[in-house]
Design a protein around this motif. Structure first.
Motif, PDB file in Angstrom:
ATOM      1  N   LYS A  71       1.363   5.016  11.058  1.00 51.36           N
ATOM      2  CA  LYS A  71       0.643   4.120  11.986  1.00 51.36           C
ATOM      3  C   LYS A  71      -0.858   4.353  11.914  1.00 51.36           C
ATOM      4  CE  LYS A  71       4.506   3.437  15.116  1.00 51.36           C
ATOM      5  NZ  LYS A  71       5.340   4.646  14.988  1.00 51.36           N
ATOM      6  N   GLU A  72      -1.237   5.605  11.734  1.00 55.62           N
ATOM      7  CA  GLU A  72      -2.669   5.944  11.674  1.00 55.62           C
ATOM      8  C   GLU A  72      -3.168   5.791  10.236  1.00 55.62           C
ATOM      9  OE1 GLU A  72      -4.161   7.649  14.608  1.00 55.62           O
ATOM     10  OE2 GLU A  72      -2.355   6.705  15.439  1.00 55.62           O
ATOM     11  N   THR A  73      -4.402   5.389  10.106  1.00 52.33           N
ATOM     12  CA  THR A  73      -5.006   5.365   8.777  1.00 52.33           C
ATOM     13  C   THR A  73      -5.495   6.765   8.437  1.00 52.33           C
ATOM     14  OG1 THR A  73      -5.684   3.076   8.964  1.00 52.33           O
ATOM     15  CG2 THR A  73      -6.875   4.436   7.386  1.00 52.33           C
ATOM     16  N   HIS A 123      -5.921   3.460  -1.589  1.00 53.29           N
ATOM     17  CA  HIS A 123      -5.437   4.771  -1.183  1.00 53.29           C
ATOM     18  C   HIS A 123      -4.916   4.717   0.250  1.00 53.29           C
ATOM     19  CE1 HIS A 123      -6.244   9.407  -0.969  1.00 53.29           C
ATOM     20  NE2 HIS A 123      -4.972   9.115  -1.031  1.00 53.29           N
ATOM     21  N   ARG A 124      -5.679   4.084   1.128  1.00 53.54           N
ATOM     22  CA  ARG A 124      -5.233   3.947   2.525  1.00 53.54           C
ATOM     23  C   ARG A 124      -3.893   3.222   2.591  1.00 53.54           C
ATOM     24  NH1 ARG A 124     -10.763   2.945   3.547  1.00 53.54           N
ATOM     25  NH2 ARG A 124     -10.529   0.674   3.556  1.00 53.54           N
ATOM     26  N   LEU A 125      -3.799   2.096   1.884  1.00 59.05           N
ATOM     27  CA  LEU A 125      -2.571   1.291   1.979  1.00 59.05           C
ATOM     28  C   LEU A 125      -1.377   1.993   1.343  1.00 59.05           C
ATOM     29  CD1 LEU A 125      -4.038  -2.288   1.366  1.00 59.05           C
ATOM     30  CD2 LEU A 125      -3.103  -1.368   3.503  1.00 59.05           C
ATOM     31  N   MET A 126      -1.602   2.716   0.261  1.00 62.10           N
ATOM     32  CA  MET A 126      -0.475   3.435  -0.362  1.00 62.10           C
ATOM     33  C   MET A 126       0.056   4.537   0.559  1.00 62.10           C
ATOM     34  SD  MET A 126      -1.463   3.617  -4.410  1.00 62.10           S
ATOM     35  CE  MET A 126       0.161   4.174  -4.946  1.00 62.10           C
ATOM     36  N   LEU A 127      -0.860   5.199   1.272  1.00 59.31           N
ATOM     37  CA  LEU A 127      -0.414   6.222   2.219  1.00 59.31           C
ATOM     38  C   LEU A 127       0.273   5.563   3.420  1.00 59.31           C
ATOM     39  CD1 LEU A 127      -3.532   8.597   2.201  1.00 59.31           C
ATOM     40  CD2 LEU A 127      -1.273   9.095   1.223  1.00 59.31           C
ATOM     41  N   ARG A 128      -0.339   4.531   3.982  1.00 59.00           N
ATOM     42  CA  ARG A 128       0.225   3.889   5.181  1.00 59.00           C
ATOM     43  C   ARG A 128       1.572   3.241   4.879  1.00 59.00           C
ATOM     44  NH1 ARG A 128      -2.866  -0.363   7.814  1.00 59.00           N
ATOM     45  NH2 ARG A 128      -0.997  -0.271   9.122  1.00 59.00           N
ATOM     46  N   ALA A 129       1.727   2.658   3.690  1.00 58.76           N
ATOM     47  CA  ALA A 129       2.976   1.975   3.341  1.00 58.76           C
ATOM     48  C   ALA A 129       4.054   2.937   2.849  1.00 58.76           C
ATOM     49  CB  ALA A 129       2.703   0.900   2.279  1.00 58.76           C
ATOM     50  N   GLY A 130       3.795   4.240   2.913  1.00 57.04           N
ATOM     51  CA  GLY A 130       4.825   5.202   2.515  1.00 57.04           C
ATOM     52  C   GLY A 130       5.146   5.138   1.033  1.00 57.04           C
ATOM     53  N   MET A 131       4.125   4.910   0.212  1.00 56.14           N
ATOM     54  CA  MET A 131       4.355   4.824  -1.234  1.00 56.14           C
ATOM     55  C   MET A 131       4.142   6.160  -1.935  1.00 56.14           C
ATOM     56  SD  MET A 131       2.620   1.156  -2.087  1.00 56.14           S
ATOM     57  CE  MET A 131       3.098   1.269  -3.803  1.00 56.14           C
ATOM     58  N   VAL A 132       3.166   6.928  -1.448  1.00 55.38           N
ATOM     59  CA  VAL A 132       2.876   8.224  -2.076  1.00 55.38           C
ATOM     60  C   VAL A 132       2.606   9.257  -0.997  1.00 55.38           C
ATOM     61  CG1 VAL A 132       1.908   7.331  -4.245  1.00 55.38           C
ATOM     62  CG2 VAL A 132       0.410   7.673  -2.264  1.00 55.38           C
ATOM     63  N   ARG A 133       2.736  10.505  -1.358  1.00 61.71           N
ATOM     64  CA  ARG A 133       2.337  11.625  -0.501  1.00 61.71           C
ATOM     65  C   ARG A 133       1.565  12.614  -1.355  1.00 61.71           C
ATOM     66  NH1 ARG A 133       2.932  14.088   4.012  1.00 61.71           N
ATOM     67  NH2 ARG A 133       2.789  16.352   4.075  1.00 61.71           N
TER      68      ARG A 133
END
Lengths: 443, 443
Positions: free
Chosen positions: A12-14, A23-33
């Motif tokens: 939920k948080e950026t 990078h923000r969207l890949m983290l928020r969308a649960g694509m990478v860690r």
């Protein structure tokens, strides 16, 4: 795939550390860690996109005659001493000592190893041309990894290596990869412009960087606007024919990165209204380097006259993992990602507004089964999450189409179909929904 | 694929360093090349088989509900310090120091990292069960790597990790992987017998090694002969149903490796005529280890009552790259490899006995095009090599069928079709050849 059984950890948080939108969207969308600086796990959604990009690269490499193999990640330092690059490479090379105190390294690229393989087996001009490639993880120990997968330390690259008898033949091989690259990026929905690139200390060589324009690109680029609309060769292009006309057309206008740009030439060659000065992301590079590695490593072939000559080589890279970043930089809005159909992790997001309901459950199950049977990949949100969260998640992960099954609409026998890219919504019967999606999403 | 454009470096000499038949055949057939001790390049033919094995593993993992992702090869040492394994692992762990002097390592397995991922995102029993897997290169710095890809240092493994609320649920997840493994190996044409395995220091846990019988196996095994003929669950098995009956059936007879065998129990439980004492190759392992990693790493979920409990975990490995060795150990004769259809690099080897001939060229081109159009993969030998060398190569690389197009046969309108496994040959018209191969090779 039912969302209730999937692993899609939406944030939920950026995240603060992410400097650029992809990078923000890949983290928020649960694509990478991120597991360590510049080292990422690819969560299920990100992994699916990575695989789709790989498939497109593989198909176009095969079409151009390149043959797939796989070299290991860990290499012996001795090979790199033969080429002289072991000492020259610097701190970006991850150096390793094994239990027997042998010097090893995590391959940052594979020119040495592929040349060693070639020299071990190939002896004659009759076995040429040859183009071998692999898609393998590489490691470059960047001093300051950043921008998520765009400049990671462990990254996935396609690298191909061509072997030819002489320079003329090597240019034919170069042209094949050049045309394959135009097609590869186009199939992902990207316009990649081949730009003059630095060729390093060896003069006279041939190299292009393939650059996607994006505001967050790492370097400034200068090019002619006609590149943005130039048609790309179709699937019927004959790779056994002379491709020099296509390459000439695609290199006829000015296009150069800031490293090599000659601004006077740019202004002289490009009319003012056609001048583009923008930021760009490099997604690939083609490079003809002649006998740079074959000479020191002794990779020679016999000619038809029986003399031995060092083989002429080229290398051709595609940044597979960085392409996810480039694709998102080029395809997003304020709500999230907008995947092109060819690389979308799923094609359709199906939202059941009231799981357990007598109308929505059977409508969703029926459409889900029929779409999957038609070869369309569906992420079916069968969870109890709030409606607002469901919509936000679907917009964030950016599947090309969303279908909403609500009790009110279904009382009228209708589903809502939303096009993620245009935002356009329409109410359709389940049958019309199926027909529309099959027509839009299958080739 | 036309052989003239392929890269198939056949070795005429049997390499001295290869101690076992699979290693010898993989080197001779141009499938792999050793780059350093225990580190291999996968040449095109070997790479094709590797990918087919991966596909089968992926399909059966998906059928059983496991979700694919991808973790990186390089891990931070800190995670392994949390679990206590960093110091315990010994010299098999490849330890690395990066440019910022941080302790890293090349992952030999991923329990720590997947537990870290789980604890970062999952909070509630509602998100369970969860089974995440990846297929990634691992490194174990064996003191004496040998037997080719069977005991390499850099090797490809599928490792899945299950997460459940309690032991009963964890056993359900275990059973799913157990059944998936039976199916996975069967689809490759292997009979893999689940055997009691060491579970390590934590008592009461559940573990099976899946063992393929082969004369060159690394350990002695003791089992009941009925395992060799026991039917494996079909593609219609319902992974949402209770699978304990299948697991019970497949663990009802005695089967144990030398590490854990109780010879008295073996002789008491197995009638003399049913006793098998043989060598075996481990191709997979299933392991329920409870809270061994979730406790130290703090991977907890809230129960329905709101209390927090450490999650129960299992791990499930398949030795993807070592399976090539196991498959060849189980499928070869004096002339070479005999691939099962499902993992064969190509289905058909088509030999043009006289390239340039008015009869053989069009017959080969026509059959080649029609087989490929039917989805059958053909290696078309269109080279000028001697007939004897062509036959020997085809036998060596072991494609299920060979078709020989010679001028004499074609004068009578016939091709020779050979079944590699049985050696059976027959003369057939081109049309009958096509029909026979399509029937035999498509599902």
């Amino acid at each position: 795939m039912r969302l209730s059984r999937y692993f899609l950890p939406i944030l939920k948080e950026t995240p603060k550390e992410a400097e650029i939108v992809s990078h923000r969207l890949m983290l928020r969308a649960g694509m990478v860690r991120q597991q360590s600086a510049g080292i990422y796990s690819w969560l299920p959604l990100g992994h699916k996109v990575l695989r789709k990009i790989e498939r497109i690269v593989e198909e176009e490499q095969a079409r151009a005659g390149a043959i797939q193999m796989l070299m290991p990640t860990i290499q012996s330092a001795d090979l790199w001493r033969e080429s002289g690059r072991y000492d020259a490479y610097g701190k970006e090379m991850l150096r390793i000592t094994d239990r027997h105190e042998r010097d090893m390294l995590y391959g940052p690229t594979n020119e040495e190893m592929i040349t060693e393989i070639f020299r071990s087996y190939v002896r004659s001009y009759k076995d040429l041309p040859l183009n071998l490639y692999h898609i393998q993880w590489k490691f470059r120990d960047e001093v300051r990894p950043r921008f998520g997968v765009m400049r990671g330390r462990e990254f996935l690259m396609k690298d191909a290596y061509s072997f030819d008898l002489d320079q003329d033949k090597a240019v034919e091989s170069y042209n094949k990869m050049f045309v394959a690259y135009l097609r590869t990026y186009k199939r992902m929905g990207l316009t990649a412009i081949p730009m003059r690139a630095e060729t390093g200390p060896i003069g006279g060589d041939l190299s292009h960087e393939f650059i996607v324009l994006a505001d967050t690109g790492e370097s400034e680029v200068y090019c002619h606007a006609d590149y943005l609309t130039k048609p790309v060769p179709g699937a019927d292009v004959d790779f056994d024919s002379d491709l020099s006309g296509i390459v000439k057309d695609w290199t006829s206008h000015y296009a150069a990165t800031e490293d090599v740009v000659d601004k006077a030439a740019f202004e002289a060659e490009v009319p003012e209204e056609k001048r583009i000065v923008a930021r760009g992301i490099e997604v690939g590079q083609t490079f003809y380097f002649g006998t740079k590695y074959s000479e020191p490593l002794g990779a020679k072939v016999a000619t038809s006259e029986g003399t031995e000559v060092p083989v002429h080589m080229g290398s051709y890279g595609v940044g597979v993992s960085r392409l996810l970043g480039a694709l998102i930089e080029a395809n997003h809005d304020d709500d999230g990602i907008i995947w092109p159909k060819s690389v979308a992790p799923f094609h359709v997001g199906l939202i059941n507004m009231r799981p357990g309901d007598d109308l929505t459950d059977p409508a969703c199950e029926d459409l889900y089964a029929k779409l999957e049977a038609a070869g369309i990949e569906v992420l079916y949100d069968d969870t109890d999450n709030r409606a607002g969260a469901k919509f936000a998640t679907m917009d964030l992960i950016g599947l090309p189409y969303q279908v909403v099954a609500g009790p009110r609409g279904l009382k009228e026998g209708q589903l809502e179909v939303k096009n993620r890219a245009t935002g356009e919504k329409e109410m359709l019967t389940p049958e019309a929904t199926l027909n529309k999606l099959v027509a839009a999403l299958t080739d």
